[in-house]
Design an enzyme around this catalytic site. Structure first.
Site, PDB file in Angstrom:
ATOM      1  N   ALA A 178     -20.041  86.181  73.486  1.00 11.09           N
ATOM      2  CA  ALA A 178     -20.483  84.896  72.931  1.00 11.09           C
ATOM      3  C   ALA A 178     -21.812  84.408  73.505  1.00 11.09           C
ATOM      4  CB  ALA A 178     -19.410  83.841  73.175  1.00 11.09           C
ATOM      5  N   SER A 179     -22.205  84.929  74.677  1.00  7.20           N
ATOM      6  CA  SER A 179     -23.448  84.428  75.253  1.00  7.20           C
ATOM      7  C   SER A 179     -24.647  85.253  74.788  1.00  7.20           C
ATOM      8  CB  SER A 179     -23.361  84.466  76.788  1.00  7.20           C
ATOM      9  OG  SER A 179     -23.231  85.808  77.196  1.00  7.20           O
ATOM     10  N   GLY A 186     -23.070  92.220  52.831  1.00  8.55           N
ATOM     11  CA  GLY A 186     -22.785  90.822  52.537  1.00  8.55           C
ATOM     12  C   GLY A 186     -23.933  90.142  51.806  1.00  8.55           C
ATOM     13  N   LYS A 187     -25.007  90.887  51.558  1.00  8.11           N
ATOM     14  CA  LYS A 187     -26.163  90.263  50.885  1.00  8.11           C
ATOM     15  C   LYS A 187     -25.880  90.117  49.389  1.00  8.11           C
ATOM     16  CE  LYS A 187     -29.503  91.466  54.356  1.00  8.11           C
ATOM     17  NZ  LYS A 187     -30.309  90.401  54.896  1.00  8.11           N
ATOM     18  N   ASP A 222     -31.048 102.567  63.230  1.00  7.94           N
ATOM     19  CA  ASP A 222     -31.051 101.106  63.202  1.00  7.94           C
ATOM     20  C   ASP A 222     -30.888 100.563  61.778  1.00  7.94           C
ATOM     21  OD1 ASP A 222     -31.331  98.632  64.628  1.00  7.94           O
ATOM     22  OD2 ASP A 222     -33.346  98.428  63.806  1.00  7.94           O
ATOM     23  N   HIS A 268     -27.724 100.453  56.679  1.00 11.45           N
ATOM     24  CA  HIS A 268     -28.046  99.512  55.598  1.00 11.45           C
ATOM     25  C   HIS A 268     -28.528 100.208  54.316  1.00 11.45           C
ATOM     26  CE1 HIS A 268     -27.464  96.826  58.819  1.00 11.45           C
ATOM     27  NE2 HIS A 268     -28.696  96.697  59.251  1.00 11.45           N
ATOM     28  N   LYS A 301     -40.665  99.035  60.697  1.00 11.92           N
ATOM     29  CA  LYS A 301     -40.961  97.788  61.406  1.00 11.92           C
ATOM     30  C   LYS A 301     -42.469  97.653  61.524  1.00 11.92           C
ATOM     31  CE  LYS A 301     -36.718  97.231  63.982  1.00 11.92           C
ATOM     32  NZ  LYS A 301     -36.359  95.874  63.612  1.00 11.92           N
ATOM     33  N   LYS A 313     -39.730  92.866  53.022  1.00 11.89           N
ATOM     34  CA  LYS A 313     -38.982  92.913  51.762  1.00 11.89           C
ATOM     35  C   LYS A 313     -37.987  94.059  51.757  1.00 11.89           C
ATOM     36  CE  LYS A 313     -41.677  95.756  48.598  1.00 11.89           C
ATOM     37  NZ  LYS A 313     -42.601  95.799  47.474  1.00 11.89           N
ATOM     38  N   TYR A 329     -35.669  92.467  37.981  1.00 14.49           N
ATOM     39  CA  TYR A 329     -36.534  92.506  36.808  1.00 14.49           C
ATOM     40  C   TYR A 329     -36.625  93.920  36.264  1.00 14.49           C
ATOM     41  CZ  TYR A 329     -40.301  93.525  40.238  1.00 14.49           C
ATOM     42  OH  TYR A 329     -41.076  94.037  41.247  1.00 14.49           O
TER      43      TYR A 329
HETATM   44  C1  BG6 Z   1     -30.358  94.950  61.924  1.00 15.18           C
HETATM   45  C2  BG6 Z   1     -31.311  95.815  62.704  1.00 15.18           C
HETATM   46  O1  BG6 Z   1     -29.185  95.640  61.666  1.00 15.18           O
HETATM   47  O2  BG6 Z   1     -30.961  94.545  60.724  1.00 15.18           O
HETATM   48  C3  BG6 Z   1     -32.602  95.067  62.970  1.00 15.18           C
HETATM   49  O3  BG6 Z   1     -30.721  96.185  63.929  1.00 15.18           O
HETATM   50  C4  BG6 Z   1     -33.181  94.553  61.676  1.00 15.18           C
HETATM   51  O4  BG6 Z   1     -33.547  95.904  63.623  1.00 15.18           O
HETATM   52  C5  BG6 Z   1     -32.125  93.774  60.892  1.00 15.18           C
HETATM   53  O5  BG6 Z   1     -34.266  93.712  61.991  1.00 15.18           O
HETATM   54  C6  BG6 Z   1     -32.628  93.353  59.519  1.00 15.18           C
HETATM   55  O6  BG6 Z   1     -31.708  92.484  58.934  1.00 15.18           O
HETATM   56  P1  BG6 Z   1     -32.185  91.391  57.885  1.00 15.18           P
HETATM   57  O7  BG6 Z   1     -30.929  90.757  57.413  1.00 15.18           O
HETATM   58  O8  BG6 Z   1     -33.073  90.452  58.623  1.00 15.18           O
HETATM   59  O9  BG6 Z   1     -32.921  92.130  56.816  1.00 15.18           O
END
Ligand code: BG6
Length: 487
Positions: free
Chosen positions: A13-14, A180-181, A234, A239, A333, A339, A373
């Site tokens: 939690a911290s 969840g997006k 990452d 994702h 990054k 985007k 679109y």
């Molecule tokens: C995280 C990564 O899972 O997702 C981060 O560890 C990244 O490096 C982030 O910045 C991006 O998430 P979002 O929701 O900001 O697109």
């Protein structure tokens, strides 16, 4: 109103994640009455904190826009409490148990959600302590766990085995917040509730698919941590692969979580490991003006590190629907803009009677500014028969301007509270995902691929356009700018 009455325990939690994501999401749910007023939230971590400093920590990233929010925040804080303890001491977890029982006496809660916002090193010790000291046969128990889920296939399997020995798969909620997006959740509806999309969603009509994640920020002092993982672990392996899965899978038999995840696993199993020639890596250097430091300038990053901060990879799905269609995943990054989007590029019109045509594209803008679109050819209005690119534009800001789009974490925590696992990663799904990436990650970890340097704030490493073109992506022939473009 809320269906379930829970005690929510946030472990770690911290930490940063709890502060930036977990507590703001819990507050969002609380404020909008998705959490019962009687829900109690307990923070647990090693740091010693009194109630006041814990409240300060919890509310740091909670946005309070008006008096109503302010009142909600004060009510929210009154249901939050904190306890410090070690991550591997049964005694501390027994104290936690007393704490939980105390709040349950008041709230009457019969369900427990443990949210593990923890570093990987203490993950299993905490799970073991929870099982031993805080697990009741007569209480519904759920565990939300955060990545990293291992570093490769072997370590992921080891972790799954250790966790699996403690908790049942139906109790484990592996979070990938991209699931969840809003626009990611929309993919199933777009595909399976629209004839016009469903019938062209295959190799006969689609030439290639691009899934892109761009972020402006670099690693910003987290370099040491990031260096162990790199951009593929990452962002891409989780994702972007999750997005790919939802774009590519067959329709599930029903919307039940097992049916949905069966289909996800199935499509992943049709993807062979990524080949060395199908990958391009980059690492950012100083900004052009020299003001912003490069990745290797971070003192926490090992000197000479070859860890990629940018990656483009092409995946193929060897099944009947997708054979031969490249899925190009790109993420990085320290780029020129932020985007995430999915771009589905269709084939050229066969035997066209027109010249100067551009390909149809369906673009799903995940963030920022949710939109969908469809780029299409149209007659240029006026005399003559000139073609012009136009679009059918569903921008959420204009079409659904009064709707509030929930934060990904809110949506997923609510799913977990309701016992819905469809937007969480199942163990075999994770296994299938690691199989695709493990061989190439091994090659990269052994330093066999040199990342191409790119300046912080640029569009990425040189060669990306050629990489994408190699897999069939073509730029439009005519000048086209999406009117909502926020660049
Ligand atoms: C995280 C990564 O899972 O997702 C981060 O560890 C990244 O490096 C982030 O910045 C991006 O998430 P979002 O929701 O900001 O697109």
């Amino acid at each position: 109103d809320a269906k379930h009455l829970y005690t929510i325990v946030v472990l770690g939690a911290s930490g940063d994640l709890a502060k930036k994501k977990t507590f703001p999401a819990l507050f969002g749910l609380f404020k909008n009455r998705y959490l019962s007023r009687n829900t109690r939230i307990i923070g647990y971590a090693r740091t010693k904190m009194d109630q006041t400093s814990f409240e300060g920590h919890v509310s740091k990233f909670i946005k309070v826009k008006n008096e109503e929010d302010k009142a909600a925040l004060s009510r929210f804080l009154s249901v939050c409490s904190y306890q410090s303890g070690q991550y591997d001491h049964d005694g501390d977890f027994q104290e936690l148990e007393k704490h939980i029982e105390r709040v349950e006496k008041i709230s009457g809660a019969k369900e427990r959600l443990f949210y593990m916002a923890l570093p990987p090193s203490v993950f299993i010790p905490v799970a073991a302590c929870l099982k031993k000291n805080n697990y009741r046969q007569d209480v519904v128990t759920r565990l939300i766990v955060e990545k990293p889920f291992g570093m490769d296939l072997d370590s992921s399997r080891k972790l799954a085995k250790e966790l699996g020995a403690l908790f049942k798969e139906e109790e484990i909620y592996r979070i990938d917040h991209y699931l969840g997006k809003e626009m990611v959740k929309n993919l199933m509806i777009l595909r399976f509730a629209n004839v016009i999309f469903g019938s062209v969603w295959n190799r006969h009509s689609i030439d290639n698919i691009q899934i892109t994640f761009k972020e402006k920020i670099g690693t910003q002092g987290r370099g040491g941590y990031f260096d162990e993982f790199g951009i593929i672990r990452d962002v891409m392996q989780n994702h972007l692969l999750q997005i790919l899965t939802l774009v590519a899978m067959e329709p599930p038999v029903t919307l039940s979580s097992e049916d949905v995840r069966d289909e996800k696993v199935k499509v992943l199993r049709f993807i062979p490991p990524i080949a060395k020639e199908d990958i391009l890596l980059g690492q950012y250097t100083k900004s052009e003006d020299g003001k912003e430091p490069g990745y290797l300038d971070d003192s926490t990053v090992p000197r000479g590190s070859k860890t990629p901060t940018y990656a483009a990879a092409t995946l193929f799905i060897h099944n009947e629907r997708w054979a031969g269609v490249p899925f190009v995943l790109k993420c990085g990054k320290a780029l020129d803009q932020q985007k995430t989007e999915i771009r589905i590029q269709f084939k050229d019109v066969p035997g066209s009677i027109f010249t100067n045509l551009s390909r149809n594209e369906i673009v799903i803008r995940v963030q920022p500014g949710e939109a969908l679109y469809v780029k299409m050819m149209n007659k240029e209005p006026g005399l003559g028969m000139k073609t012009i690119i136009s679009d059918l534009d569903l921008s959420y800001s204009s079409r659904f301007n009064s709707s509030v789009i929930p934060e990904a974490y809110e949506s997923l925590i609510l799913d977990a509270l309701n016992g819905d696992q469809s937007n969480f990663v199942r163990d075999d799904e994770l296994d299938a995902a690691w199989k695709i990436f493990t061989p190439i990650l091994k090659t990269i970890d052994e330093g066999e691929i040199d990342p191409i340097p790119y300046a912080l704030g640029s569009r990425g490493p040189e060669g990306v356009s050629e990489f994408v073109a190699k897999y069939g992506y073509t730029r439009e022939q005519q000048q086209y700018v999406w009117p909502q473009h926020s660049e």
